[in-house]
Enzyme design. Structure first.
Site, PDB file in Angstrom:
ATOM      1  N   ASP A 130       0.468  -9.016   2.147  1.00 51.58           N
ATOM      2  CA  ASP A 130       0.812 -10.366   2.565  1.00 51.58           C
ATOM      3  C   ASP A 130       1.230 -11.200   1.346  1.00 51.58           C
ATOM      4  OD1 ASP A 130       0.425 -12.207   5.174  1.00 51.58           O
ATOM      5  OD2 ASP A 130      -0.363 -13.331   3.462  1.00 51.58           O
ATOM      6  N   HIS A 295      -2.561  -6.705  11.358  1.00 49.03           N
ATOM      7  CA  HIS A 295      -2.043  -7.132  10.064  1.00 49.03           C
ATOM      8  C   HIS A 295      -3.000  -6.814   8.922  1.00 49.03           C
ATOM      9  CE1 HIS A 295       0.111  -9.567   7.164  1.00 49.03           C
ATOM     10  NE2 HIS A 295      -0.913 -10.391   7.006  1.00 49.03           N
TER      11      HIS A 295
END
Length: 315
Positions: A130, A295
């Site tokens: 990320d 995620h």
């Protein structure tokens, strides 16, 4: 007590003027630096780092502006306004002030190189998730002689991200647009309900809620609550100076020189673009893999991530 990675030693390491990073270190052997994402801290790597520490030196920092690392303000940087826009005149022969704006990924990448050098490592493998993946990407472009291998988890390069997000599919990235706004409103809105804001992403981005236990979730929320201005500044830079830097590299034909592994969940087709193709334009030596999880893959599928990182280092 704030959770820690079991068996890791913790240090505060100066990396820039007035900026020290909180870092967890363990193991011996080839060094690997792991960079966390949003809205997390270095703790997201607790399973992967413990696994890899069996045969590698593992270095897990909190990025500047996050966790227990220092959080310089945007106004600490003379010559730029809060958006990272240059107030000085650019030159044809050298960088402008914005090249090292406080939360430019270029600045955050320089932190990581300085951290590794302070710990005695001139070359190292680098993996990021990320936001940390964007820092890792910039470090690999800016310091190709230093980064031996690069792993990127579940993100696109900043320039590509802004180019592919459009229409109703862009609603999933509402936070990107919110935190791109000028200083004031985003910080006020998020600070007014920070646990709900940051907790929203912990909830909707995971397929397995048990992967983030209550004590770790609390640590994430506590850390984010104390870092709203710097987190917003990090995202604001990605709507400004980070795009400028990526575009300059694209225009110059700069590409990643080291072996690269990109791991993502199965979101590319759903959003209408080919993530592997976008990454291939940056990375000639690319291995692109889909991981079946949400995620937060280092927490949901740590064995798969550790296996992929070990495979990367053999290339």
């Amino acid at each position: 007590m704030t959770p820690a990675i079991a068996g890791f030693d913790y240090q505060r390491v100066p990396v820039a003027d007035g900026v020290s990073l909180n870092v967890a270190i363990a193991g011996s052997g080839t060094p690997i630096v792991l960079l966390h994402g949003f809205p997390q801290t270095h703790l997201m790597w607790r399973h992967v780092a413990a696994d890899l520490a069996a045969d590698h030196t593992m270095i897990c920092p909190d990025l500047r502006g996050y966790g227990a690392s220092d959080k310089p303000t945007e106004t600490d940087h003379a010559g730029t306004d809060h958006t990272g826009t240059d107030r000085t005149s650019p030159t044809e022969t050298g960088p402008t002030e914005t090249d090292h704006a406080v939360y430019a990924k270029r600045t955050m990448a320089a932190d990581i190189v300085a951290l590794a050098r302070a710990l005695g490592h001139e070359r190292f493998a680098l993996a990021g998730h990320d936001r940390g993946a964007l820092v890792a990407f910039r470090a690999a472009l800016d310091h190709p002689e230093t980064i031996t291998h690069l792993a990127v988890l579940d993100v696109l390069p900043t320039l590509d991200m802004w180019q592919v997000m459009r229409g109703t599919s862009a609603a999933v990235g509402f936070h990107l647009y919110l935190m791109a706004q000028p200083p004031g409103l985003p910080e006020q809105m998020i600070a007014a309900s920070s646990d709900a804001f940051f907790g929203h992403f912990l909830d909707i981005w995971t397929n397995d809620p048990q992967a983030i236990p209550a004590d770790v979730r609390t640590a994430y929320l506590d850390a984010c609550r104390a870092a709203v201005p710097s987190i917003v500044a990090d995202y604001r830079a990605s709507a400004g100076i980070d795009v400028v830097h990526d575009q300059a590299d694209r225009d110059a034909g700069n590409r990643l020189r080291m072996p690269v592994t990109v791991l993502q969940q199965d979101w590319g087709a759903a959003l209408g673009f080919d993530a592997a193709a976008l990454w291939r334009a940056w990375a000639p030596d690319l291995r692109h893999e889909t991981v079946t999880c949400g995620h937060f893959m280092a927490e949901e599928a740590p064995a798969d991530i550790a296996k992929a990182l070990r495979a990367l280092l053999t290339r």
